[in-house]
Design a protein around this motif. Sequence first.
Motif, mmCIF file in Angstrom:
data_model
loop_
_atom_site.group_PDB
_atom_site.id
_atom_site.type_symbol
_atom_site.label_atom_id
_atom_site.label_comp_id
_atom_site.label_asym_id
_atom_site.label_seq_id
_atom_site.Cartn_x
_atom_site.Cartn_y
_atom_site.Cartn_z
ATOM 1 N N ASP A 61 0.798 -1.227 0.000
ATOM 2 C CA ASP A 61 0.000 0.000 0.000
ATOM 3 C C ASP A 61 0.833 1.281 0.000
ATOM 4 O O ASP A 61 0.311 2.362 0.239
ATOM 5 N N ALA A 62 2.130 1.195 -0.266
ATOM 6 C CA ALA A 62 2.923 2.418 -0.446
ATOM 7 C C ALA A 62 2.440 3.145 -1.690
ATOM 8 O O ALA A 62 1.882 2.535 -2.615
ATOM 9 N N TRP A 132 25.011 7.663 1.506
ATOM 10 C CA TRP A 132 23.616 7.374 1.186
ATOM 11 C C TRP A 132 23.048 6.273 2.068
ATOM 12 O O TRP A 132 23.717 5.287 2.378
ATOM 13 N N THR A 133 21.807 6.441 2.477
ATOM 14 C CA THR A 133 21.049 5.384 3.136
ATOM 15 C C THR A 133 19.576 5.601 2.786
ATOM 16 O O THR A 133 19.273 6.391 1.900
ATOM 17 N N SER A 134 18.676 4.903 3.469
ATOM 18 C CA SER A 134 17.264 5.042 3.122
ATOM 19 C C SER A 134 16.404 5.248 4.353
ATOM 20 O O SER A 134 16.400 4.410 5.258
ATOM 21 N N PRO A 135 15.629 6.348 4.376
ATOM 22 C CA PRO A 135 14.638 6.537 5.434
ATOM 23 C C PRO A 135 13.269 5.991 5.038
ATOM 24 O O PRO A 135 12.301 6.170 5.780
ATOM 25 N N TYR A 136 13.185 5.335 3.889
ATOM 26 C CA TYR A 136 11.892 4.965 3.319
ATOM 27 C C TYR A 136 11.549 3.506 3.593
ATOM 28 O O TYR A 136 12.409 2.684 3.906
ATOM 29 N N ARG A 137 10.291 3.181 3.415
ATOM 30 C CA ARG A 137 9.789 1.841 3.674
ATOM 31 C C ARG A 137 10.312 0.863 2.621
ATOM 32 O O ARG A 137 10.807 1.268 1.562
ATOM 33 N N PRO A 138 10.231 -0.450 2.885
ATOM 34 C CA PRO A 138 10.856 -1.432 2.003
ATOM 35 C C PRO A 138 10.403 -1.375 0.551
ATOM 36 O O PRO A 138 11.208 -1.617 -0.353
ATOM 37 N N GLU A 139 9.130 -1.051 0.305
ATOM 38 C CA GLU A 139 8.673 -1.036 -1.086
ATOM 39 C C GLU A 139 9.396 0.034 -1.897
ATOM 40 O O GLU A 139 9.781 -0.199 -3.048
ATOM 41 N N ILE A 140 9.598 1.205 -1.318
ATOM 42 C CA ILE A 140 10.278 2.283 -2.041
ATOM 43 C C ILE A 140 11.762 1.970 -2.185
ATOM 44 O O ILE A 140 12.351 2.121 -3.263
ATOM 45 N N THR A 141 12.379 1.510 -1.115
ATOM 46 C CA THR A 141 13.791 1.137 -1.182
ATOM 47 C C THR A 141 14.000 -0.019 -2.154
ATOM 48 O O THR A 141 14.940 -0.022 -2.949
ATOM 49 N N ARG A 189 -2.200 -4.852 -5.764
ATOM 50 C CA ARG A 189 -1.624 -6.191 -5.839
ATOM 51 C C ARG A 189 -1.315 -6.679 -4.428
ATOM 52 O O ARG A 189 -0.704 -5.961 -3.633
ATOM 53 N N GLU A 190 -1.697 -7.907 -4.145
ATOM 54 C CA GLU A 190 -1.405 -8.481 -2.833
ATOM 55 C C GLU A 190 0.067 -8.877 -2.748
ATOM 56 O O GLU A 190 0.604 -9.477 -3.686
ATOM 57 N N PRO A 191 0.723 -8.575 -1.631
ATOM 58 C CA PRO A 191 2.127 -8.968 -1.487
ATOM 59 C C PRO A 191 2.307 -10.480 -1.456
ATOM 60 O O PRO A 191 1.435 -11.219 -1.012
ATOM 61 N N GLY A 192 3.459 -10.920 -1.942
ATOM 62 C CA GLY A 192 3.898 -12.293 -1.764
ATOM 63 C C GLY A 192 3.573 -13.268 -2.864
ATOM 64 O O GLY A 192 4.074 -14.399 -2.852
ATOM 65 N N ARG A 193 2.782 -12.872 -3.854
ATOM 66 C CA ARG A 193 2.360 -13.847 -4.863
ATOM 67 C C ARG A 193 3.531 -14.392 -5.677
ATOM 68 O O ARG A 193 3.506 -15.532 -6.139
ATOM 69 N N SER A 194 4.573 -13.598 -5.851
ATOM 70 C CA SER A 194 5.694 -14.035 -6.690
ATOM 71 C C SER A 194 6.659 -14.972 -5.970
ATOM 72 O O SER A 194 7.455 -15.657 -6.614
ATOM 73 N N SER A 212 9.086 -7.699 5.159
ATOM 74 C CA SER A 212 8.476 -7.539 3.842
ATOM 75 C C SER A 212 9.001 -8.594 2.867
ATOM 76 O O SER A 212 10.190 -8.951 2.906
ATOM 77 N N PRO A 213 8.149 -9.100 1.979
ATOM 78 C CA PRO A 213 8.647 -10.016 0.941
ATOM 79 C C PRO A 213 9.657 -9.373 0.007
ATOM 80 O O PRO A 213 10.354 -10.072 -0.734
ATOM 81 N N VAL A 214 9.772 -8.058 0.041
ATOM 82 C CA VAL A 214 10.778 -7.373 -0.777
ATOM 83 C C VAL A 214 12.179 -7.865 -0.426
ATOM 84 O O VAL A 214 13.019 -8.076 -1.307
ATOM 85 N N GLY A 215 12.442 -8.076 0.857
ATOM 86 C CA GLY A 215 13.770 -8.533 1.263
ATOM 87 C C GLY A 215 14.094 -9.918 0.743
ATOM 88 O O GLY A 215 15.206 -10.186 0.279
#
Length: 329
Positions: A61-62, A132-141, A189-194, A212-215
């Motif tokens: 939902d980002a 550089w680093t990231s202050p953002y949530r996993p989907e954006i990173t 899109r629901e997370p994790g389907r892939s 997050s499934p992103v990781g």
Amino acid sequence: MTYRFFTPIPPRAATGRTAAVYQQLRDDFLGPLPTFQALSAVPEVLAATWALMREALLAGDASRVERELVAAVVSRANRCQFCVDAHVLLLHALGAPTVAEAVARGETPPEPRYAQLVTWAQASRNPRAADWTSPYRPEITGTLLAFHFINRVASALLHPDLLPGGLQRSPLVRSVGGRLYARAARESREPGRSLPLLDVDPTPAPAWAGDSPVGVAYLSLRDAATRGGDLLGEVARQTVTATVRWEDGRFPARPADWAVDLVRDVPGRDRIGTRIALLAAFAPGAISPGDVALWRLSHPADADLVQVVAFGAITATDHVARALASAHR
């Protein structure tokens, strides 16, 4: 002609994991676009690339506009015109034409949140120099990392024009194309389907990704693409890795000459593969037909070309990801 060095098998002939990825691309994105078709020569890299892009760019939902902005700006920082054009069009599809056209012109949108994202995404090209680093949530990173990899693959293996004569760069064409894709682009899109498509390693996900499934998708891509280094000897692999860390994303002024100098001390059998991997990391559009012809003398398969390009691309991408790992220690 879309493909620079080979034409993949058509989607209708795909089988196994490749066919499963293509079906998800039809269901959740815009179909099996050329970047993914080029990667089909190595199904495990294809599946992991799709998983990272899906879980980061499309699922959850980002803000999708923010994620598409990051994809477009990273693509611009990496000089991948193919990807810039694609994601400018998708910004139109999401109802953000002002943001889209600012990116297309190489400008920064005036909204503070968008301006911060642009500055952050641009700085990731040189993460060590920018601290550089990231202050953002996993989907954006994760979107940023996905496109550091995808940009390099696309620039290496595809011609830069989505449409004949670069028609996709016309504001009118972008606007019309955006309306055509608007419904598909805005569906959730629901997370994790892939993730079932992956050879998932039990290694804990990186700290920046939380649960997050992103990781998981990023680790899968890193592992699959890094295996392309097995086509090269140890000295060659170390040359690519050390150069990526030392140069920190600097664009070589004359990529062909720059690469020649770097491979002088690499064993002869590995010089051309090292050259291709280095160019994939720094200036993938500079990989030439001559480079590929020399590589194919000892590695004739399309899969080997994709693997050595993927090795260079993931080495550069993981240089960015390591900045995140350092910040979370």
